[in-house]
Each structure stands twice: as structure tokens, then as C-alpha cells.
Design a protein around this motif. Structure first.
Motif, PDB file in Angstrom:
ATOM      1  N   ASN A   1       0.827  -1.213   0.000  1.00 23.38           N
ATOM      2  CA  ASN A   1       0.000   0.000   0.000  1.00 23.38           C
ATOM      3  C   ASN A   1       0.861   1.263   0.000  1.00 23.38           C
ATOM      4  O   ASN A   1       0.497   2.269  -0.627  1.00 23.38           O
ATOM      5  CB  ASN A   1      -0.968   0.000   1.180  1.00 23.38           C
ATOM      6  CG  ASN A   1      -0.271  -0.154   2.520  1.00 23.38           C
ATOM      7  OD1 ASN A   1       0.911  -0.477   2.599  1.00 23.38           O
ATOM      8  ND2 ASN A   1      -1.017   0.065   3.595  1.00 23.38           N
TER       9      ASN A   1
ATOM     10  N   LEU B   1       0.945   3.965  -3.060  1.00 27.22           N
ATOM     11  CA  LEU B   1       0.730   5.386  -2.803  1.00 27.22           C
ATOM     12  C   LEU B   1       1.849   6.221  -3.411  1.00 27.22           C
ATOM     13  O   LEU B   1       1.592   7.235  -4.077  1.00 27.22           O
ATOM     14  CB  LEU B   1       0.645   5.637  -1.290  1.00 27.22           C
ATOM     15  CG  LEU B   1       0.605   7.108  -0.862  1.00 27.22           C
ATOM     16  CD1 LEU B   1      -0.644   7.799  -1.390  1.00 27.22           C
ATOM     17  CD2 LEU B   1       0.698   7.235   0.660  1.00 27.22           C
TER      18      LEU B   1
ATOM     19  N   ASP C   1      -2.569  16.859  -2.772  1.00 27.13           N
ATOM     20  CA  ASP C   1      -2.605  15.459  -3.202  1.00 27.13           C
ATOM     21  C   ASP C   1      -1.975  14.553  -2.156  1.00 27.13           C
ATOM     22  O   ASP C   1      -2.512  13.472  -1.855  1.00 27.13           O
ATOM     23  CB  ASP C   1      -1.865  15.303  -4.537  1.00 27.13           C
ATOM     24  CG  ASP C   1      -2.605  15.938  -5.701  1.00 27.13           C
ATOM     25  OD1 ASP C   1      -3.833  16.138  -5.594  1.00 27.13           O
ATOM     26  OD2 ASP C   1      -1.945  16.246  -6.716  1.00 27.13           O
TER      27      ASP C   1
ATOM     28  N   PHE D   1      -4.506  14.231   0.966  1.00 26.10           N
ATOM     29  CA  PHE D   1      -5.763  13.508   0.791  1.00 26.10           C
ATOM     30  C   PHE D   1      -5.558  12.089   0.258  1.00 26.10           C
ATOM     31  O   PHE D   1      -6.265  11.155   0.670  1.00 26.10           O
ATOM     32  CB  PHE D   1      -6.714  14.320  -0.099  1.00 26.10           C
ATOM     33  CG  PHE D   1      -7.223  15.559   0.580  1.00 26.10           C
ATOM     34  CD1 PHE D   1      -8.130  15.465   1.621  1.00 26.10           C
ATOM     35  CD2 PHE D   1      -6.763  16.818   0.207  1.00 26.10           C
ATOM     36  CE1 PHE D   1      -8.602  16.604   2.275  1.00 26.10           C
ATOM     37  CE2 PHE D   1      -7.218  17.963   0.847  1.00 26.10           C
ATOM     38  CZ  PHE D   1      -8.145  17.857   1.892  1.00 26.10           C
ATOM     39  N   TYR D   2      -4.593  11.884  -0.621  1.00 26.02           N
ATOM     40  CA  TYR D   2      -4.329  10.528  -1.086  1.00 26.02           C
ATOM     41  C   TYR D   2      -3.782   9.669   0.041  1.00 26.02           C
ATOM     42  O   TYR D   2      -4.068   8.467   0.109  1.00 26.02           O
ATOM     43  CB  TYR D   2      -3.349  10.549  -2.269  1.00 26.02           C
ATOM     44  CG  TYR D   2      -4.010  10.791  -3.597  1.00 26.02           C
ATOM     45  CD1 TYR D   2      -4.445   9.732  -4.395  1.00 26.02           C
ATOM     46  CD2 TYR D   2      -4.195  12.086  -4.087  1.00 26.02           C
ATOM     47  CE1 TYR D   2      -5.049   9.953  -5.628  1.00 26.02           C
ATOM     48  CE2 TYR D   2      -4.805  12.323  -5.312  1.00 26.02           C
ATOM     49  CZ  TYR D   2      -5.234  11.251  -6.074  1.00 26.02           C
ATOM     50  OH  TYR D   2      -5.838  11.468  -7.279  1.00 26.02           O
ATOM     51  N   THR D   3      -2.990  10.251   0.924  1.00 26.17           N
ATOM     52  CA  THR D   3      -2.443   9.487   2.047  1.00 26.17           C
ATOM     53  C   THR D   3      -3.540   9.039   2.990  1.00 26.17           C
ATOM     54  O   THR D   3      -3.543   7.902   3.470  1.00 26.17           O
ATOM     55  CB  THR D   3      -1.388  10.318   2.792  1.00 26.17           C
ATOM     56  OG1 THR D   3      -0.327  10.640   1.892  1.00 26.17           O
ATOM     57  CG2 THR D   3      -0.813   9.548   3.977  1.00 26.17           C
ATOM     58  N   HIS D   4      -4.484   9.914   3.267  1.00 22.79           N
ATOM     59  CA  HIS D   4      -5.608   9.500   4.109  1.00 22.79           C
ATOM     60  C   HIS D   4      -6.465   8.452   3.415  1.00 22.79           C
ATOM     61  O   HIS D   4      -7.014   7.557   4.068  1.00 22.79           O
ATOM     62  CB  HIS D   4      -6.447  10.718   4.498  1.00 22.79           C
ATOM     63  CG  HIS D   4      -5.959  11.399   5.738  1.00 22.79           C
ATOM     64  ND1 HIS D   4      -6.150  10.879   6.997  1.00 22.79           N
ATOM     65  CD2 HIS D   4      -5.260  12.547   5.908  1.00 22.79           C
ATOM     66  CE1 HIS D   4      -5.602  11.674   7.891  1.00 22.79           C
ATOM     67  NE2 HIS D   4      -5.052  12.691   7.265  1.00 22.79           N
ATOM     68  N   ASN D   5      -6.569   8.545   2.132  1.00 25.74           N
ATOM     69  CA  ASN D   5      -7.361   7.573   1.392  1.00 25.74           C
ATOM     70  C   ASN D   5      -6.693   6.207   1.324  1.00 25.74           C
ATOM     71  O   ASN D   5      -7.360   5.163   1.414  1.00 25.74           O
ATOM     72  CB  ASN D   5      -7.635   8.092  -0.023  1.00 25.74           C
ATOM     73  CG  ASN D   5      -8.492   7.147  -0.829  1.00 25.74           C
ATOM     74  OD1 ASN D   5      -7.992   6.376  -1.650  1.00 25.74           O
ATOM     75  ND2 ASN D   5      -9.800   7.200  -0.600  1.00 25.74           N
ATOM     76  N   ARG D   6      -5.366   6.183   1.219  1.00 30.69           N
ATOM     77  CA  ARG D   6      -4.640   4.925   0.989  1.00 30.69           C
ATOM     78  C   ARG D   6      -4.012   4.326   2.250  1.00 30.69           C
ATOM     79  O   ARG D   6      -3.902   3.100   2.344  1.00 30.69           O
ATOM     80  CB  ARG D   6      -3.529   5.159  -0.047  1.00 30.69           C
ATOM     81  CG  ARG D   6      -3.992   5.518  -1.439  1.00 30.69           C
ATOM     82  CD  ARG D   6      -4.748   4.362  -2.085  1.00 30.69           C
ATOM     83  NE  ARG D   6      -5.091   4.639  -3.471  1.00 30.69           N
ATOM     84  CZ  ARG D   6      -4.481   4.087  -4.510  1.00 30.69           C
ATOM     85  NH1 ARG D   6      -3.495   3.232  -4.313  1.00 30.69           N
ATOM     86  NH2 ARG D   6      -4.869   4.378  -5.742  1.00 30.69           N
TER      87      ARG D   6
ATOM     88  N   LYS E   1      -6.201   5.175   7.864  1.00 33.48           N
ATOM     89  CA  LYS E   1      -7.595   4.754   7.818  1.00 33.48           C
ATOM     90  C   LYS E   1      -8.376   5.061   9.096  1.00 33.48           C
ATOM     91  O   LYS E   1      -9.469   5.612   9.053  1.00 33.48           O
ATOM     92  CB  LYS E   1      -7.666   3.246   7.543  1.00 33.48           C
ATOM     93  CG  LYS E   1      -7.041   2.803   6.227  1.00 33.48           C
ATOM     94  CD  LYS E   1      -7.877   3.264   5.050  1.00 33.48           C
ATOM     95  CE  LYS E   1      -7.350   2.659   3.753  1.00 33.48           C
ATOM     96  NZ  LYS E   1      -8.170   3.043   2.594  1.00 33.48           N
TER      97      LYS E   1
ATOM     98  N   PRO F   1      -8.696  14.024   8.922  1.00 27.77           N
ATOM     99  CA  PRO F   1      -8.625  13.665   7.503  1.00 27.77           C
ATOM    100  C   PRO F   1      -9.348  14.611   6.566  1.00 27.77           C
ATOM    101  O   PRO F   1      -9.035  14.643   5.370  1.00 27.77           O
ATOM    102  CB  PRO F   1      -9.253  12.264   7.468  1.00 27.77           C
ATOM    103  CG  PRO F   1     -10.083  12.183   8.696  1.00 27.77           C
ATOM    104  CD  PRO F   1      -9.391  12.999   9.728  1.00 27.77           C
TER     105      PRO F   1
END
Length: 269
Positions: free
Chosen positions: A65, A69, A89, A92-97, A100, A164
């Protein structure tokens, strides 16, 4: 007079030893829980991605993962219109990937494998990515919290990893309001090691700034938090051992003082 203890710490790098008066018994406390932990602490000081995994490392220190990312962010960085957009990016991508579920007493290795994180491990993940893309930042250590402050295209920003949705603040007014809210002086003792982990206090509580630190120091704060957890569980020997490693990585007053209190508790009168 009851029997006191000699604690001989089998720690080759620093040769640590604590001795009580009138000692007659010997007690051995292994410092490292595994060969991998020892390797990560002793050989990867200049590689924080691996150093941060020293606390409770899994069998695999490479994580799909994380690699996915980074691959995605690398592509976005190549096409970026601005560093401000890249910063967004990253957040928000880090929180998404990766990030959690906010929890207590997280480890960086656990964050990578399960997505459970706290302010220390969330800040570590963000800091590693900011380093990768050469974005200027500092990690701010408060008495009970850590967050990131930096500049992108000469614009100040804050990364509050535990939020987040609203944890990325860009612009002088937003940064000023955030830091004003948390930096007003309070009258409570700064040092409360026996019940105060990093991240214990709510964000609404005003806190004092302690230092600007780096990723290595975050690794030390992980061990401090774990020592608090073990202390609360009544595992005093294990708490003490974690503080030894925490002090090696970050000899901050809160860690060295807590370690001194634990020495007295273990050695007795």
C-alpha cells in the motif's frame, strides 16, 4: 533489609547499566524484542522509513500500500501544476490509501499494515512524503501532540494528520489561527509522564510548544508512548526497556525523566 537488584542491560551499543546499593541479585532485561528490531534501530538511522518500523515490526518491512501510494504520487508530481496542489494530493491521497482509522498507541509499522494511526505515526507518514517531494517543513512537538508546519511556494501550511477532512491548512490566517488556539500558555505541569502519552489530550486543549523535531525523534516518541502504555498495564520492566530505546533515539527531558523514575521504581529503595 530486603534484597535489591542489579539490572544489567545487555545493550552493546551504549553499554547501559543500573546498579542499586547493597545489590545481591542480578536481573537481565533484554533490550531488543527481535533481531529485526535491533537491525532497524542500529543500522537504519539515516533511513527513517525503516527506523520508524523498529517498534513492533512485522515480518515484512516493505508494504504494497505504501509502494502504491508513492507510485501514484510520483505520477501526480510529474504532472503537477503547483506545489500547493501536490501538497493537497499528498494529504488527501495518504488519508485515502494509508491513514484509515485514528486510534491510541499506534505504531508506524502497524499504521502501514493496518491503517490504524495516531498523531505520531500519521505525522511520520506525512513527513516521509514531504521529504520525498522536497517540500519544506518542520515537525512541531507539543506537550501532548505533534503536527507539521511548513512552507510551500512561500505560503505557510499546517498538516494536522489526525483530521482527515480539515487537517490541511494553507495560508497565513489559517496557520496563525491554528497555532494561536493551541499555543496559549497553560498553568498545568508540563511533565506528566506516568499518564500522559503523545496524543492523549484533546486538540481543543491549549498546549505548550516543546521543540521542532525530525523523523528520528518521532521514532523515539513512539517508544515513549509505548512505555506509557506498558506502564499503564503494570509491565514496568518492559516500560523501562522501551524508554532506553526511546532515549537513544531522542534524549528529550520527558523521556529521560520518565526513565529515571522507572529506574527508581524497579530498583526500589
Amino acid at each position: 533489609m530486603r534484597t535489591a537488584c542489579i539490572i544489567w542491560i545487555a545493550f552493546v551499543l551504549i553499554g547501559f547499566q543500573v546498579q542499586a546499593q547493597d545489590s545481591s541479585d542480578v536481573k537481565v532485561l533484554p533490550i531488543f524484542q527481535s533481531k529485526l528490531e535491533r537491525q532497524l534501530i542500529t543500522q537504519f538511522e539515516s533511513q527513517p522509513f525503516f527506523l520508524l518500523q523498529s517498534l513492533d515490526p512485522g515480518t515484512n518491512i516493505y508494504h504494497d500500500n505504501w509502494e502504491n501510494l508513492v507510485l501514484q504520487l510520483d505520477k501526480l508530481a510529474e504532472k503537477k501544476k503547483s506545489n500547493v496542489q501536490l501538497l493537497s494530493d499528498i494529504f488527501f491521497y495518504t488519508h485515502n490509501r494509508i491513514l484509515k482509522n485514528y486510534t491510541t498507541f499506534a505504531s508506524f509499522a502497524g499504521t502501514l499494515s493496518t491503517g490504524n494511526y495516531d498523531c505520531v505515526t500519521g505525522t511520520a507518514v506525512m513527513g516521509l512524503l514531504l521529504d520525498r517531494y522536497d517540500l519544506d517543513y518542520q515537525i512541531i512537538e507539543l506537550e501532548g501532540h505533534v503536527y507539521i508546519r511548513g512552507f510551500v511556494e512561500n505560503i505557510p501550511f499546517i498538516i494536522e494528520s489526525t483530521q482527515p477532512v480539515n487537517g490541511l491548512l494553507v495560508g497565513e490566517r489559517k496557520v496563525r489561527n491554528f497555532e494561536k488556539k493551541i499555543s496559549e500558555e497553560n498553568t498545568e505541569p508540563l511533565f506528566e509522564p506516568l499518564n500522559e502519552r503523545i496524543g492523549y489530550r484533546t486538540h481543543a486543549r491549549k498546549q505548550l510548544k516543546i521543540a521542532e523535531i525530525g523523523l528520528k525523534e518521532l521514532a523515539g516518541l513512539q517508544y515513549y508512548n509505548d512505555a506509557v502504555r506498558k506502564f499503564e498495564m503494570g509491565s514496568f520492566d518492559e516500560a523501562y526497556v522501551q524508554l532506553i530505546k526511546g532515549e537513544l533515539l531522542y534524549p528529550a527531558p520527558r523521556i529521560t525523566q520518565f526513565k529515571g523514575l522507572m529506574e527508581k521504581m524497579i530498583l526500589g529503595d
